[in-house]
Write an enzyme that holds these catalytic residues in place. Structure first.
Site, PDB file in Angstrom:
ATOM      1  CG  ASN A 279       6.194  -4.924  -8.682  1.00 38.32           C
ATOM      2  OD1 ASN A 279       5.892  -3.905  -9.315  1.00 38.32           O
ATOM      3  ND2 ASN A 279       5.461  -5.374  -7.674  1.00 38.32           N
TER       4      ASN A 279
ATOM      5  CE  LYS B 107      10.075   2.850  -7.865  1.00 40.88           C
ATOM      6  NZ  LYS B 107      10.047   1.376  -7.918  1.00 40.88           N
TER       7      LYS B 107
ATOM      8  CE1 TYR C  44       8.418   4.864  -5.456  1.00 39.28           C
ATOM      9  CE2 TYR C  44       7.598   6.755  -6.675  1.00 39.28           C
ATOM     10  CZ  TYR C  44       7.669   5.384  -6.487  1.00 39.28           C
ATOM     11  OH  TYR C  44       6.994   4.534  -7.326  1.00 39.28           O
TER      12      TYR C  44
HETATM   13  P1  NAD Z   1       1.659  -2.087  -3.412  1.00 38.73           P
HETATM   14  O1  NAD Z   1       1.920  -1.342  -2.149  1.00 38.73           O
HETATM   15  O2  NAD Z   1       0.268  -2.413  -3.810  1.00 38.73           O
HETATM   16  O3  NAD Z   1       2.524  -3.452  -3.401  1.00 38.73           O
HETATM   17  C1  NAD Z   1       3.838  -3.429  -2.955  1.00 38.73           C
HETATM   18  C2  NAD Z   1       4.394  -4.830  -2.947  1.00 38.73           C
HETATM   19  O4  NAD Z   1       5.724  -4.750  -2.429  1.00 38.73           O
HETATM   20  C3  NAD Z   1       3.619  -5.794  -2.054  1.00 38.73           C
HETATM   21  O5  NAD Z   1       3.538  -7.063  -2.679  1.00 38.73           O
HETATM   22  C4  NAD Z   1       4.489  -5.895  -0.800  1.00 38.73           C
HETATM   23  O6  NAD Z   1       4.453  -7.204  -0.216  1.00 38.73           O
HETATM   24  C5  NAD Z   1       5.898  -5.653  -1.352  1.00 38.73           C
HETATM   25  N1  NAD Z   1       6.741  -5.073  -0.314  1.00 38.73           N
HETATM   26  C6  NAD Z   1       6.526  -3.915   0.361  1.00 38.73           C
HETATM   27  N2  NAD Z   1       7.504  -3.752   1.287  1.00 38.73           N
HETATM   28  C7  NAD Z   1       8.328  -4.837   1.186  1.00 38.73           C
HETATM   29  C8  NAD Z   1       9.506  -5.247   1.850  1.00 38.73           C
HETATM   30  N3  NAD Z   1      10.050  -4.520   2.811  1.00 38.73           N
HETATM   31  N4  NAD Z   1      10.075  -6.424   1.486  1.00 38.73           N
HETATM   32  C9  NAD Z   1       9.547  -7.179   0.503  1.00 38.73           C
HETATM   33  N5  NAD Z   1       8.444  -6.838  -0.197  1.00 38.73           N
HETATM   34  C10 NAD Z   1       7.843  -5.674   0.161  1.00 38.73           C
HETATM   35  O7  NAD Z   1       2.439  -1.259  -4.526  1.00 38.73           O
HETATM   36  P2  NAD Z   1       2.194  -1.018  -6.086  1.00 38.73           P
HETATM   37  O8  NAD Z   1       1.533   0.294  -6.225  1.00 38.73           O
HETATM   38  O9  NAD Z   1       1.651  -2.199  -6.746  1.00 38.73           O
HETATM   39  O10 NAD Z   1       3.719  -0.771  -6.522  1.00 38.73           O
HETATM   40  C11 NAD Z   1       4.526  -1.780  -7.070  1.00 38.73           C
HETATM   41  C12 NAD Z   1       5.704  -1.092  -7.726  1.00 38.73           C
HETATM   42  O11 NAD Z   1       5.223  -0.141  -8.670  1.00 38.73           O
HETATM   43  C13 NAD Z   1       6.592  -0.324  -6.782  1.00 38.73           C
HETATM   44  O12 NAD Z   1       7.960  -0.497  -7.157  1.00 38.73           O
HETATM   45  C14 NAD Z   1       6.175   1.116  -6.988  1.00 38.73           C
HETATM   46  O13 NAD Z   1       7.205   2.024  -6.696  1.00 38.73           O
HETATM   47  C15 NAD Z   1       5.852   1.098  -8.459  1.00 38.73           C
HETATM   48  N6  NAD Z   1       4.948   2.159  -8.928  1.00 38.73           N
HETATM   49  C16 NAD Z   1       3.653   2.231  -8.500  1.00 38.73           C
HETATM   50  C17 NAD Z   1       2.831   3.252  -8.981  1.00 38.73           C
HETATM   51  C18 NAD Z   1       1.390   3.379  -8.560  1.00 38.73           C
HETATM   52  O14 NAD Z   1       0.752   4.376  -8.912  1.00 38.73           O
HETATM   53  N7  NAD Z   1       0.827   2.418  -7.844  1.00 38.73           N
HETATM   54  C19 NAD Z   1       3.340   4.189  -9.892  1.00 38.73           C
HETATM   55  C20 NAD Z   1       4.659   4.083 -10.305  1.00 38.73           C
HETATM   56  C21 NAD Z   1       5.452   3.056  -9.831  1.00 38.73           C
END
Ligand code: NAD
Length: 247
Positions: free
Chosen positions: A90, A159, A155
């Site tokens: 994730n 994906k 990005y």
């Molecule tokens: P967030 O920024 O709240 O959390 C990101 C997580 O990734 C954190 O736990 C952080 O510790 C970890 N992380 C970041 N950089 C890191 C690194 N270099 N090494 C190890 N861990 C690392 O993000 P989120 O919004 O919860 O997103 C989680 C996933 O969902 C991602 O893959 C993101 O692309 C995807 N996503 C999010 C959304 C959205 O709207 N929030 C939409 C589509 C997809």
């Protein structure tokens, strides 16, 4: 739904990952969460223990781009719990740089975490899943993996690659009883969005037929289904959880 299962969730300290860890714990899994820093991992584990001190949750902060280090952490987890049933890849980052200004190192940073780390964790986990007779690998994709987006091409490119890994590994690992699926979230309300002014959020909501931004729990619910035996004949799917939003 996950009684007796052992799960590893990368990026589990906040947002979608944290909600997924919590959902898995509520469904009686033992969970190992990964984060990028000792401090955030400690904070997340403490917060979960405050919710229920009976939760079996621990955390690590391995470098997801160092395969040898990661393999050691996965072996330690196996030594502690005897197996790893579920891996949720994730952790992810995004950026919206224009191609005209996009720095190569920034593009590589996105690919390193969003794609290479998925490959590394999957490689570390699937060997033990094969030995133990099966497992489940889940990836966090995004709605931009279907349509692309108008800025920050790294990005969506990352994906699209996650979807490629998902579909290809589902075919390669199916014979080893390892299911591989992805969830493609739409716009989800995480920490990132807390400071976004309402006037910017309103037009986003207007483009979502279900009329609201998604919650991390919406994605966690999809992961719960795909991780569970309820999805025992589902593999190679990219499940959109986006309220039918189309960017
Ligand atoms: P967030 O920024 O709240 O959390 C990101 C997580 O990734 C954190 O736990 C952080 O510790 C970890 N992380 C970041 N950089 C890191 C690194 N270099 N090494 C190890 N861990 C690392 O993000 P989120 O919004 O919860 O997103 C989680 C996933 O969902 C991602 O893959 C993101 O692309 C995807 N996503 C999010 C959304 C959205 O709207 N929030 C939409 C589509 C997809």
């Amino acid at each position: 739904m996950l009684e007796g299962k052992v799960a590893v969730v990368t990026g589990g300290t906040r947002g979608i990952g944290f909600a997924t860890v919590k959902k898995f714990l509520e469904n009686n899994a033992k969970v190992v969460l990964f984060g990028s820093k000792e401090e955030s991992v400690k904070k997340a584990v403490e917060e979960l223990k405050r919710i229920d001190e009976g939760y079996d949750v621990i955390g690590f902060y391995p470098n997801l781009n160092d395969f040898n280090g990661l393999e050691k952490v996965f072996n330690d987890i196996k030594e502690r719990y005897g197996k790893i049933d579920i891996l949720v890849n994730n952790a992810g980052i995004s950026a919206r740089d224009s191609i005209y200004d996009y720095k190569t190192e920034d593009f590589n940073k996105i690919i390193n975490l969003n794609v290479n780390a998925v490959f590394n964790c999957t490689k570390a986990a699937c060997k033990m899943m094969k030995e133990q007779g099966g497992g489940v690998i889940l990836n966090t994709s995004s709605m931009v993996s279907i349509y692309g987006q108008a800025a920050g091409c790294g990005y969506p490119a990352s994906k699209f690659a996650v979807n490629g890994l998902t579909k290809s590994l589902a075919r390669e690992l199916g014979p080893d009883n390892i299911r591989v699926n992805a969830v493609a979230p739409g716009v989800i309300y995480t920490d990132m969005m807390k400071d976004v002014p309402e006037e910017l959020i309103k037009p986003v909501i207007a483009g979502i037929p279900l009329g609201r931004i998604g919650k991390p729990e919406d994605i966690a619910n999809a992961f719960l289904f795909l991780a569970s035996d309820m999805a025992s004949y589902v593999t190679g799917e990219i499940l959109s959880v986006d309220g039918a939003a189309r960017s």
